[in-house]
Design an enzyme around this catalytic site. Structure first.
Site, mmCIF file in Angstrom:
data_model
loop_
_atom_site.group_PDB
_atom_site.id
_atom_site.type_symbol
_atom_site.label_atom_id
_atom_site.label_comp_id
_atom_site.label_asym_id
_atom_site.label_seq_id
_atom_site.Cartn_x
_atom_site.Cartn_y
_atom_site.Cartn_z
ATOM 1 N N TYR A 1 0.828 -1.216 0.000
ATOM 2 C CA TYR A 1 0.000 0.000 0.000
ATOM 3 C C TYR A 1 0.861 1.264 0.000
ATOM 4 C CZ TYR A 1 -3.908 -3.088 0.929
ATOM 5 O OH TYR A 1 -4.855 -4.073 0.829
ATOM 6 N N SER A 2 2.063 1.151 -0.527
ATOM 7 C CA SER A 2 3.028 2.244 -0.463
ATOM 8 C C SER A 2 2.578 3.474 -1.250
ATOM 9 C CB SER A 2 4.380 1.761 -1.004
ATOM 10 O OG SER A 2 5.261 2.840 -1.192
ATOM 11 N N HIS A 3 2.458 4.609 -0.548
ATOM 12 C CA HIS A 3 2.195 5.881 -1.224
ATOM 13 C C HIS A 3 3.394 6.276 -2.082
ATOM 14 C CE1 HIS A 3 -1.425 6.316 1.048
ATOM 15 N NE2 HIS A 3 -0.823 6.505 2.191
ATOM 16 N N HIS A 4 4.589 5.909 -1.625
ATOM 17 C CA HIS A 4 5.798 6.243 -2.374
ATOM 18 C C HIS A 4 5.806 5.553 -3.733
ATOM 19 C CE1 HIS A 4 9.965 6.702 -3.497
ATOM 20 N NE2 HIS A 4 10.128 5.400 -3.476
ATOM 21 N N LEU A 5 5.400 4.287 -3.796
ATOM 22 C CA LEU A 5 5.321 3.606 -5.081
ATOM 23 C C LEU A 5 4.354 4.331 -6.012
ATOM 24 C CD1 LEU A 5 5.267 -0.244 -4.277
ATOM 25 C CD2 LEU A 5 7.165 1.112 -5.176
#
Length: 311
Positions: free
Chosen positions: A87-91
């Protein structure tokens, strides 16, 4: 912000590879937030609206990715490779930057079991933005910073600009000093949520003597203090600024959102007309109000709380 860099090889016509092409809103607004819960303790609260910098690369995502995008362009790289959880916002931000700038993106995702499941909405968005998703088992993922592991990735995928998990490296730290510079003389204490430490490391370095930076850890464990110092030494050669990490308000750890935190975030949003992202930003405000009620800040203190946006 500097002018956009020349288009990198492989960039579609009409696109530029420089981060200036993304048209960020800088400096981000600094807005008063009248809140009697702080005012009764003599504390004035300001909201630093970094969430408004860019609709797809908000807050610290812009500040950390922009210098990495610039470095990639200067080195002639047309591919970004980075790491993150399911669930990475960075990705998501990296994938969006790739789509907007015409760069290829590769996301190395923690958890090989995810490869056999339908993509969750976050990874679906990454894929829709053109990111190639590669799933690793958790043991392999823990080795992601080992030189021989990175060498294997380069052998498999060819040349790329590597962006660490969460986007925190020396480039990112230098990018986040801009946040501190925008707040010089505007507040006594500046607060940010902390996941990998890069934003706090840069923020503290950009402030002036007499100002303090306070990071609210969103994960369990006390490793962030060492990470922030390591990042500052990597970026500047020494520790910079007056900063500390507050570890008491992670609410059970990363991605843990207990009912009390959800209720707090909903109430805060209703009071101030802003949506508090629950994994990071809500924990910061929850902790900030708790510290204020504990008397941690002298009367007359001005606090600027940074809305970093998702992640």
């Amino acid at each position: 912000m500097s002018s956009p860099s020349p288009a990198a090889p492989g960039t579609p016509p009409g696109r530029t590879s420089g981060p200036g092409a993304l048209r960020p809103r800088l400096p981000s607004p600094l807005c008063p937030a009248g809140d009697e819960r702080f005012a009764r303790h003599g504390v004035r609260l300001l909201l630093k609206r970094d969430d408004l910098i860019h609709p797809e690369l908000p807050g610290n995502k812009w500040r950390k990715l922009a210098p990495n995008l610039r470095a990639a362009a200067e080195r002639g790289h047309t591919t970004l490779l980075t790491f993150g959880g399911a669930y990475s916002h960075h990705l998501r931000a990296t994938a969006a930057a790739g789509r907007l700038l015409g760069l290829a993106t590769i996301g190395v995702v923690r958890g090989d079991e995810l490869a056999d499941r339908p993509l969750n909405p976050s990874l679906e968005r990454c894929a829709a933005d053109g990111m190639r998703l590669v799933f690793l088992d958790r043991a392999a993922y823990r080795r992601k910073t080992a030189p021989e592991f990175v060498a294997g990735l380069r052998e498999r995928f060819g040349p790329f600009h590597l962006v660490p998990e969460g986007g925190s490296n020396a480039f990112a730290v230098h990018g986040c000093t801009g946040l501190g510079r925008e707040l010089r003389g505007r507040a006594d204490v500046v607060t940010v949520p902390c996941g990998t430490g890069g934003t706090l490391a840069g923020l503290a370095a950009g402030l002036v003597p007499g100002q303090r930076a306070l990071g609210f850890a969103v994960l369990k464990g006390d490793f962030l203090d060492g990470e922030v110092e390591r990042l500052q030494r990597e970026a500047f050669g020494a520790r910079r600024g007056d900063w500390r990490v507050e570890h008491r308000f992670h609410c059970g750890g990363y991605a843990k959102v207990p009912p009390r935190l959800r209720a707090f975030a909903e109430d805060f949003s209703a009071r101030h007309g802003v949506v508090l992202e629950s994994l990071y930003v809500a924990k910061m405000f929850y902790g900030l109000l708790s510290l204020t009620e504990e008397g941690a800040f002298p009367r007359g203190t001005v606090i600027a709380a940074v809305l970093t946006g998702p992640g």
